[in-house]
Enzyme design. Structure first.
Site, PDB file in Angstrom:
ATOM      1  N   GLY A  88       0.792  -1.219   0.000  1.00 30.74           N
ATOM      2  CA  GLY A  88       0.000   0.000   0.000  1.00 30.74           C
ATOM      3  C   GLY A  88       0.822   1.266   0.000  1.00 30.74           C
ATOM      4  N   MET A  89       2.070   1.177   0.454  1.00 33.94           N
ATOM      5  CA  MET A  89       2.925   2.363   0.486  1.00 33.94           C
ATOM      6  C   MET A  89       3.813   2.473  -0.743  1.00 33.94           C
ATOM      7  SD  MET A  89       2.484   4.449   2.927  1.00 33.94           S
ATOM      8  CE  MET A  89       4.040   5.298   2.831  1.00 33.94           C
ATOM      9  N   GLY A  90       3.661   1.591  -1.731  1.00 25.73           N
ATOM     10  CA  GLY A  90       4.428   1.706  -2.955  1.00 25.73           C
ATOM     11  C   GLY A  90       5.209   0.448  -3.274  1.00 25.73           C
ATOM     12  N   ASP A 148       2.671  -0.443  12.304  1.00 32.46           N
ATOM     13  CA  ASP A 148       2.455  -1.456  11.267  1.00 32.46           C
ATOM     14  C   ASP A 148       3.386  -2.646  11.509  1.00 32.46           C
ATOM     15  OD1 ASP A 148       2.561  -1.592   7.630  1.00 32.46           O
ATOM     16  OD2 ASP A 148       1.186  -2.521   9.052  1.00 32.46           O
TER      17      ASP A 148
END
Length: 889
Positions: free
Chosen positions: A22-24, A134
């Site tokens: 989701g962050m790349g 996370d």
């Protein structure tokens, strides 16, 4: 943005894809400037276009760039090329914990070891105010050498809601974000989210503790603590149900079961308060017989040399080695071939520059050195002598005492209780063997390494490729020997010279010649420090505060001719007792650090780091200080050419006066409760000094063990001290000052116990112990023994900070001490009724790294000794030094 192999992002060349989330997308890349591999995380375009989120992320990245810990994956930078934002991260080789768990649960010992390192990483982050948010197996890397690295610290914290709650695949994605119904933002991977995180509420460090509990549960059971077909199902189970506790193997210790339950308590107010407690619990669960040792103060070394309490520096100064003078003679050897190198980070904006130990390569072309950052993390750097640049050797966190392979291709060093090696060009770190507290090593031409594995005992030899070490020398306790250290190989690869550390006797120390075949060592010379072999046939040593070079017959292993004077001593290579003074190549290159002669100033350290200068100024290098009971006077040790001297500074009027000249003073001066006399350590025993008249006398205790005084009983009749006892390192002892009394043991184990500080009411004692390999602070009853209670992490004698202190507040309700980084002062609340209990440590001060000593006052204030002016430690490199020595025949 998908990148093709070979694509260039600034100086970074893409080598291979690593994953996406989701962050790349994440890629393996090569940093063409520094010649190292990194990980590149390309941020999503929607993220990069949001200026508010980018600004927030930049603030987070700056914070995270200062977070250094062996178990934390580092962030090197936030860059932008052609409008695309990307992160430059440490590349960690190995397997994710998620991939490992896909094959089933970990063996119990492995699970506890892995999770203890995860807890250590999170603890380091929490101490710096960073919350992971996370934490999950996908963000944990298992390196081949057993090291664990936690990745993506703070990335979820800086993200925002842009995912979809309907996508069931997000529960397994590397990082997910999705919006709640407008009441808040839910961040993290769903299976590991805390209840408060799942509700979209504000979170604190306790959300990481929940996630850690999920990871620990999964490592032991091979299944997730919470599972569901959709994110909604997962959230419902997290909020409403308990994990399947029956799945936890019956063989798991009850203490670990309790730990998991405390981590996975849904009410954050009832959850485990500090992840450091999880690390400790797991360490105790792994240690055989840990409960039996708890009364003997089991605990794990953190960082930071203490000038006040570490005797490593004490006898160094007594022997006249660690605090030498400038080298004007060496500078005149060959002016056109003398170079001064400022050993700073290749990144000029980084808050680093505290130089540690160093070594010049055998080919004379490079220097390896230890550099500590503002948080106290040591790493190895390589600097070619012909270039104005240096590169870091990744994976060398905590490194000390580096030394080279004979071909100058590899570097060996000590870290984490092991002897390790790494290519000088960078690459994987390999463990050679265990070495709990390394005291120097040398790599011979036959591929054998001789090294000092501990602060006590003899030398050992091991193949450079690894294996079981074998002893090659043995200490002779009848002659007062406590250890052999700092070996230096001769050209045949069989013989080596080493220095003998003695607990009694004269400051000058024997240098011996040993052999890898364990034949008896023979004496070579006497010196004030470790001797160094320098090709082709020189040995360099110190005597009477002078640096000398003398030829050695390599066949007969005897000295030849007269020593050649190389003028005064430089500053020692390192802070450990009997450290060598120089490093030499096989090609006539010598490296040394000029001695720091600056006067010492005194300042109060205020909250927020502000310094309020007093008018007290000492004329030379001063340390190991003590404040008088009325807080008006400061006693310090000043080292001169003849040894210790003592001065008194008046904090009210700013005057300073010498009460004991060099050679007549004491190390670690301690005031008695009445403030009428000082007691301190000398090589001949404990000595008392009258600060008014300067009159002094030895305390007759029946032996000449090296002892460090720490505190007095309230009536001033009993002294608490640590003594270097054969086979036990430092033990805590007490001494009644009644005539004829002898020291009595209070706490005697095979570990180090130091800094025994009595409470003001005399009913409790706080001290530091490294019984399980890590220095921590403990409290127990006095004079009768009781179960020791841990109060916090303390500095170890392997680091580079020169601060220390352990003090009771005047009302005995708090304990004040310097934490594991050697720089942060903590306060912890104590309650003694109905039983002893200790609260969570809180940081109250941050000591400047350049401080020569720090004194914690019993009213909570901190006094620091600082060098006058500014100076970055540098190294002077001399080419062809032996030519000048030949001229002095």
């Amino acid at each position: 943005m998908t990148l093709l192999l070979g694509t260039k992002l600034g100086p970074y060349e893409i080598l291979a894809p690593l994953g996406a989330g989701g962050m790349g997308e994440v890629y393996r890349a090569r940093d063409t400037r520094l010649g190292r591999e990194v990980a590149i995380k390309v941020l999503p375009e929607a993220f990069a276009r949001d200026s508010e989120r980018v600004a927030r992320f930049e603030r987070e990245a700056k914070l995270l760039a200062s977070l250094h810990h062996p178990n934390v994956g580092s962030i090197f930078g936030l860059e932008e090329v052609a409008g695309h934002r990307y992160l430059v991260l440490e590349f960690v080789e190995g397997e994710t914990l998620s991939a490992r768990l896909s094959r089933g649960a970990l063996p119990v010992d492995e699970a506890l070891a892995v999770c203890a390192q995860i807890a250590a990483a999170v603890e380091a982050a929490h101490e710096e105010g960073v919350i992971h948010r996370d934490l999950k197996p996908g963000n944990v890397m298992l390196k081949p050498d057993g090291m664990v690295k936690v990745l993506d610290f703070g990335l979820a914290k800086a993200s925002a809601a842009d995912g979809s709650s309907s996508d069931a695949n997000l529960s397994a994605s590397p990082t997910m974000t999705y919006a709640a119904t407008g009441a808040g933002v839910i961040l993290g991977t769903a299976a590991y989210m805390s209840p408060e995180q799942a509700r979209g509420k504000a979170v604190d460090r306790r959300t990481d503790i929940w996630s850690f509990g999920c990871v620990l549960y999964e490592c032991l059971t091979g299944r997730r603590a919470f599972e569901g077909e959709t994110i909604s199902d997962l959230v419902a189970r997290i909020l409403e149900r308990e994990p399947d506790w029956a799945a936890v193997p019956a063989t798991i210790q009850e203490a670990v079961r309790r730990l998991i339950r405390r981590c996975l308590t849904k009410d954050a107010r009832e959850r485990l308060r500090d992840i450091g407690e999880a690390r400790i619990a797991l360490g105790e669960a792994r240690a055989p017989g840990a409960q039996a040792r708890s009364a003997a103060s089991a605990a794990p070394p953190a960082r930071g040399v203490r000038l006040r309490t570490a005797a490593l520096l004490a006898i160094v100064a007594a022997a006249g080695i660690a605090l030498g003078a400038l080298l004007p003679g060496l500078r005149r050897v060959s002016p056109d071939r003398v170079t001064r190198l400022a050993m700073l980070s290749p990144n000029p904006d980084a808050d680093v520059g505290v130089l540690g130990t160093y070594a010049v390569s055998p080919d004379g072309r490079s220097l390896v050195f230890v550099l500590a950052d503002s948080l106290g993390t040591d790493r190895l750097f390589i600097r070619p002598l012909e270039k104005d640049e240096a590169h870091v050797l990744e994976g060398t966190e905590g490194a000390q005492w580096p030394f080279w392979s004979p071909d100058s291709r590899d570097v060996a060093f000590f870290s984490g209780g092991r002897l390790r090696r790494i290519p000088a060009s960078g690459g994987s770190v390999r463990t050679v063997c265990e070495a709990s507290k390394g005291r120097g090593g040398s790599w011979g031409s036959t591929g054998v390494i001789v090294f000092a594995p501990d602060a006590e005992g003899g030398l050992a030899a091991v193949e450079a490729s690894g294996g079981a070490p074998r002893p090659v020398t043995a200490v002779d306790s009848k002659k007062g020997e406590s250890s052999h250290r700092f070996p230096s190989f001769l050209p045949d690869g069989r013989h080596f010279i080493f220095v003998v550390n003695q607990t009694t006797g004269r400051p000058e120390t024997r240098v011996m010649v040993g052999s890898v075949n364990s034949s008896p060592a023979k004496p070579l010379l006497v010196s004030g420090s470790a001797a160094v072999f320098a090709a082709p046939d020189w040995v360099i040593f110190t005597r009477d505060r002078a640096l000398l070079a003398q030829r050695v017959d390599l066949r007969g292993l005897t000295l030849v001719g007269e020593p050649r004077l190389l003028e005064d001593q430089p500053e020692a290579v390192g802070p450990i007792q009997l450290s060598p003074e120089v490093s030499c190549s096989q090609t006539g290159v010598m490296a040394y650090a000029p001695q720091d002669r600056r006067p010492t100033t005194v300042a109060w350290l205020e909250q927020g780091g502000r310094l309020t200068q007093t008018r007290v100024r000492f004329p030379a290098l001063a340390g190991t200080a003590a404040i008088s009971p009325d807080h008006r006077r400061l006693a310090v040790m000043v080292v001169g050419a003849e040894g210790y001297g003592n001065w008194i500074g008046n904090l009210e009027d700013g005057t300073a006066a010498q009460i004991a000249p060099p050679g007549k003073g004491v190390y670690g001066p301690l005031w008695n409760p009445a403030g009428t006399r000082l007691v301190g350590a000398t090589m001949s025993g404990l000595r008392q000094i009258d600060p008014a008249s300067g009159a002094d006398s030895l305390l007759d205790v029946g032996d000449k063990l090296w002892r460090l005084p720490h505190s007095w009983s309230p009536d001033g009749a009993t002294l608490v001290m640590s003594a270097m006892v054969e086979g036990n390192r430092y033990d805590l002892q007490t001494l009644s000052l009644r005539p004829g009394e002898k020291p009595r043991p209070y706490l005697a184990t095979s570990a180090d116990e130091i800094d025994g500080m009595l409470s003001h009411d005399g009913r409790w004692i706080a001290y530091e112990s490294d019984a399980s390999g890590r220095a921590e602070v403990y409290v127990e009853r006095y004079p009768e023994r009781s179960e020791a209670v841990r109060a916090g992490v303390a500095p170890s004698p392997m680091g580079s900070a020169s601060t220390g202190g352990l003090t009771w507040r005047a009302d005995d309700r708090e304990l004040l001490y310097v934490g594991g980084d050697g720089l942060t002062v903590y306060a912890v609340e104590l309650r003694t009724a109905p039983r002893l209990s200790i609260g969570a440590p809180r940081a109250i001060r941050r000591i400047p790294r350049e401080a020569r000593d720090a004194i914690i006052v019993n009213d909570g204030r901190v006094l620091v000794l600082l060098p006058e002016g500014s100076r970055s430690r540098s190294i002077t490199v001399v080419h062809g030094w032996m030519n000048e020595a030949d001229k002095k025949r």
